[in-house]
Design a protein around this motif. Structure first.
Motif, PDB file in Angstrom:
ATOM      1  N   VAL A  66      -3.268   6.633   0.184  1.00  0.00           N
ATOM      2  CA  VAL A  66      -2.784   7.699   1.084  1.00  0.00           C
ATOM      3  C   VAL A  66      -2.435   6.947   2.500  1.00  0.00           C
ATOM      4  N   VAL A  67      -1.547   7.022   2.987  1.00  0.00           N
ATOM      5  CA  VAL A  67      -1.399   6.345   4.481  1.00  0.00           C
ATOM      6  C   VAL A  67      -1.789   7.489   5.465  1.00  0.00           C
ATOM      7  N   LEU A  85      -1.991   9.775   8.852  1.00  0.00           N
ATOM      8  CA  LEU A  85      -1.153  10.319   9.794  1.00  0.00           C
ATOM      9  C   LEU A  85      -1.025   9.264  11.089  1.00  0.00           C
ATOM     10  N   ALA A  86      -2.416   8.819  11.439  1.00  0.00           N
ATOM     11  CA  ALA A  86      -2.504   7.951  12.550  1.00  0.00           C
ATOM     12  C   ALA A  86      -1.599   6.572  12.226  1.00  0.00           C
ATOM     13  N   GLN A  87      -1.801   6.204  10.816  1.00  0.00           N
ATOM     14  CA  GLN A  87      -1.241   4.754  10.617  1.00  0.00           C
ATOM     15  C   GLN A  87       0.410   5.160  10.556  1.00  0.00           C
ATOM     16  N   LYS A  88       0.806   6.150  10.108  1.00  0.00           N
ATOM     17  CA  LYS A  88       2.459   6.389  10.618  1.00  0.00           C
ATOM     18  C   LYS A  88       2.811   6.482  11.963  1.00  0.00           C
ATOM     19  N   ALA A  89       1.685   7.073  12.692  1.00  0.00           N
ATOM     20  CA  ALA A  89       2.365   6.880  14.332  1.00  0.00           C
ATOM     21  C   ALA A  89       2.287   5.652  14.750  1.00  0.00           C
ATOM     22  N   ARG A  90       1.038   4.840  14.200  1.00  0.00           N
ATOM     23  CA  ARG A  90       1.212   3.562  14.783  1.00  0.00           C
ATOM     24  C   ARG A  90       2.426   2.768  14.498  1.00  0.00           C
ATOM     25  N   SER A 102       2.964  14.500   8.867  1.00  0.00           N
ATOM     26  CA  SER A 102       2.619  14.839   7.616  1.00  0.00           C
ATOM     27  C   SER A 102       4.117  15.145   6.755  1.00  0.00           C
ATOM     28  N   ALA A 103       5.203  15.412   7.395  1.00  0.00           N
ATOM     29  CA  ALA A 103       6.531  15.675   6.692  1.00  0.00           C
ATOM     30  C   ALA A 103       7.255  14.410   6.469  1.00  0.00           C
ATOM     31  N   LEU A 104       6.692  13.349   7.085  1.00  0.00           N
ATOM     32  CA  LEU A 104       7.461  12.075   6.606  1.00  0.00           C
ATOM     33  C   LEU A 104       6.971  11.415   5.440  1.00  0.00           C
ATOM     34  N   PRO A 105       7.879  10.790   4.977  1.00  0.00           N
ATOM     35  CA  PRO A 105       7.605  10.069   3.516  1.00  0.00           C
ATOM     36  C   PRO A 105       6.632   9.031   3.427  1.00  0.00           C
ATOM     37  N   ALA A 165       0.616  -1.378  -0.215  1.00  0.00           N
ATOM     38  CA  ALA A 165       0.064  -0.002   0.096  1.00  0.00           C
ATOM     39  C   ALA A 165       0.693   1.301   0.081  1.00  0.00           C
ATOM     40  N   ASP A 166       1.952   1.266   0.580  1.00  0.00           N
ATOM     41  CA  ASP A 166       2.729   2.416   0.698  1.00  0.00           C
ATOM     42  C   ASP A 166       3.697   2.875  -0.494  1.00  0.00           C
ATOM     43  N   ALA A 167       3.901   1.768  -1.397  1.00  0.00           N
ATOM     44  CA  ALA A 167       4.415   1.887  -2.699  1.00  0.00           C
ATOM     45  C   ALA A 167       3.442   2.437  -3.585  1.00  0.00           C
ATOM     46  N   ARG A 168       2.037   2.537  -3.560  1.00  0.00           N
ATOM     47  CA  ARG A 168       1.193   2.820  -4.418  1.00  0.00           C
ATOM     48  C   ARG A 168       0.877   4.119  -4.101  1.00  0.00           C
ATOM     49  N   PRO A 169       0.946   4.961  -5.238  1.00  0.00           N
ATOM     50  CA  PRO A 169       0.903   6.547  -5.029  1.00  0.00           C
ATOM     51  C   PRO A 169      -0.879   6.868  -4.822  1.00  0.00           C
TER      52      PRO A 169
END
Length: 150
Positions: free
Chosen positions: A42-43, A45-50, A147-150, A35-39
């Motif tokens: 969108v991941v 923000l909460a998933q990034k935190a997890r 949000s600034a994370l890739p 999923a994170d390779a597919r443009p």
């Protein structure tokens, strides 16, 4: 039908089948991509935190915990995830997330409160407990970082 016509027909069908196979192969690769390779995905923000929180726990299982001792950051991640889920954490729960001694964690909660990144309120059910949540400043700071994370 003569033999040449049959051979020509087989070559034509083989060529068409190859083109169809290539098209479907490309589609399968796009669907199978993470999923994170597919443009187009969108991941959150909460998933990034997890993910960050999970990665931090994973490091502690493989390496000495003191190498990555950031109780304030662990608490901020836990509070952001709780915020996303509509939950409020009490001090005991937050201390458990920090993987640090209670007194150290309490000092960090106090410091985060002084920085206006968290709110503390007395639990309405059990007046002996404090509930901790991200303040609006804390939410905005975490969302700016995530949000600034890739």
């Amino acid at each position: 039908m003569n033999e040449e016509a049959v051979v020509s027909l087989i070559k034509d069908l083989t060529s068409r089948l190859s083109a169809v196979a290539e098209e479907f192969s490309g589609r399968v690769e796009r669907v199978d991509a993470p999923a994170d390779a597919r443009p187009d995905v969108v991941v959150s923000l909460a998933q990034k935190a997890r993910t960050l929180s999970d990665q931090r726990r994973l490091r502690r299982r493989s390496l000495p915990a003191e190498l990555f001792h950031e109780p304030a950051w662990d608490m901020m991640l836990a509070l952001y995830i709780a915020h996303d889920e509509g939950r409020v954490l009490n001090v005991k729960s937050l201390v458990a997330c920090a993987d640090a001694p209670v007194t150290t964690s309490q000092r960090w909660i106090e410091h985060l409160h002084k920085l206006r990144l968290v709110n503390r309120v007395v639990d309405s059910v059990d007046r002996r407990r404090l509930e901790v949540s991200l303040s609006q400043n804390g939410v905005e700071a975490m969302e700016a970082y995530l949000s600034a994370l890739p």
